[in-house]
Design a protein around this motif. Structure first.
Motif, mmCIF file in Angstrom:
data_model
loop_
_atom_site.group_PDB
_atom_site.id
_atom_site.type_symbol
_atom_site.label_atom_id
_atom_site.label_comp_id
_atom_site.label_asym_id
_atom_site.label_seq_id
_atom_site.Cartn_x
_atom_site.Cartn_y
_atom_site.Cartn_z
ATOM 1 N N LEU A 57 0.839 -1.105 -0.087
ATOM 2 C CA LEU A 57 -0.026 0.059 0.037
ATOM 3 C C LEU A 57 0.926 1.322 0.009
ATOM 4 O O LEU A 57 1.444 1.528 1.066
ATOM 5 N N LEU A 58 0.914 1.779 -1.238
ATOM 6 C CA LEU A 58 1.847 3.264 -1.370
ATOM 7 C C LEU A 58 1.138 4.161 -1.980
ATOM 8 O O LEU A 58 -0.052 3.991 -2.569
ATOM 9 N N PRO A 59 1.450 5.417 -1.433
ATOM 10 C CA PRO A 59 0.827 6.667 -2.353
ATOM 11 C C PRO A 59 1.214 6.756 -3.687
ATOM 12 O O PRO A 59 2.281 6.133 -4.177
ATOM 13 N N GLY A 60 0.436 7.268 -4.584
ATOM 14 C CA GLY A 60 0.463 7.192 -5.984
ATOM 15 C C GLY A 60 0.126 6.119 -6.648
ATOM 16 O O GLY A 60 -0.931 6.315 -7.752
ATOM 17 N N GLN A 61 0.600 4.856 -6.477
ATOM 18 C CA GLN A 61 0.322 3.782 -6.924
ATOM 19 C C GLN A 61 0.501 2.567 -6.010
ATOM 20 O O GLN A 61 1.790 2.703 -5.583
ATOM 21 N N ASP A 62 -0.172 1.507 -5.985
ATOM 22 C CA ASP A 62 0.535 0.613 -5.068
ATOM 23 C C ASP A 62 1.479 -0.391 -5.222
ATOM 24 O O ASP A 62 1.756 -0.202 -6.670
ATOM 25 N N GLY A 63 1.944 -0.960 -4.698
ATOM 26 C CA GLY A 63 2.989 -2.063 -4.841
ATOM 27 C C GLY A 63 2.815 -2.920 -5.916
ATOM 28 O O GLY A 63 3.927 -3.193 -6.912
#
Length: 290
Positions: A57-63
């Protein structure tokens, strides 16, 4: 050569913990860190680490999106996903994107070390297989006696390993050796490192004029016997040299632990074998003998 690693996680405390584990235990060097999924895409392209540990779970686009996009570019990066997520569909999606391992949070030092070492081992295997493709293609122009000497060394190393594992008398040993010969022959012809076991069983079936399913069952029974023999050594003496040498190079170590639990009466389930890993491990051992 020292492993180069990258860490992509929006939690700075996780990045610091992973960096400390990696550097304090001598696993490699952290060449870059990133907290954003979109930014990480370019960062990883430029830094080209051997291994990237990426949060789901990452900002921008997920892993998963990040790894899916990078995997299409064949950058020779091994991906590990780290997350608190326990959803089977999401974990399955992560593996489908191209990861090699999934590490659950909270971070466990032993698990991180084990997973990175396994990837290090698998990368060495791939490098060796690439080396095999290059060198075996040169056999045509070699002195025939030099070729025979090399093949004899490899065969001796393979059968010595079978002996160490206590399976030298098993019916499937000849099938395993024939499978290895077939893999090497196929690689000499098309320089292709990937292969499907079902296709190889079919080719062996034609070559040996035997049922493909019977060949597969003999191979699986023999490899299962090898694991059981190895586990018995480890149960008696965890530091047994053969156990230490073969438990992770020929088997998935978590499955070896599962078999140990079964032998000790702590589980009702046996450990599972991975035929492909076993075969690749044997080929690697044979290559070292050459």
């Amino acid at each position: 050569m020292e492993l180069r690693l990258a860490i992509v996680d929006d939690d700075i405390s996780i990045r610091k913990m992973l960096r400390r584990i990696i550097e304090d235990t001598g696993l490699g060097i952290v060449v870059t860190e990133c907290s954003d999924g979109i930014l990480a895409e370019e960062v990883l392209r430029v830094s080209l680490p051997d291994i990237a540990l990426i949060d789901m779970l990452l900002p921008g686009q997920d892993g998963v999106e990040l790894i899916t996009r990078l995997s299409t570019e064949r950058l020779n990066i091994s991906y590990i996903m780290i997350s608190q997520v326990n959803s089977e569909p999401m974990i399955t999606r992560a593996y489908e994107s191209g990861i090699e391992f999934f590490i659950h949070k909270p971070i466990n030092v032993l698990e991180v070390r084990s997973v990175i070492n396994k990837i290090k081992e698998s990368r060495k295997l791939r490098q060796f297989m690439s080396y095999v493709h290059q060198t075996t293609s040169q056999f045509t122009g070699q002195n025939p006696s030099a070729k025979v000497d090399g093949e004899n060394k490899h065969k001796s190393a393979i059968y010595r390993t079978f002996s160490d594992l206590g399976i030298i008398g098993e019916a499937g040993v000849k099938d395993i050796y024939a499978l290895i010969e077939l893999i090497c022959a196929n690689q000499r012809q098309d320089n292709e490192s990937t292969y499907q076991l079902n296709e190889l069983y079919g080719q062996l079936s034609q070559k040996l004029n035997q049922d493909a399913k019977a060949i597969e069952q003999r191979i699986r029974r023999t490899i299962t016997k090898a694991m059981q023999n190895l586990v018995n050594l480890g149960v008696e003496d965890y530091y047994n040299e053969k156990f230490q040498n073969y438990s992770s190079s020929l088997f998935d170590f978590k499955e070896v632990r599962q078999e140990i639990s079964f032998v000790n009466g702590k589980s009702n389930y046996h450990g599972k074998i991975n035929v492909k890993k076993f075969i690749q491990g044997i080929i690697f051992i044979a290559g070292q003998a050459g």
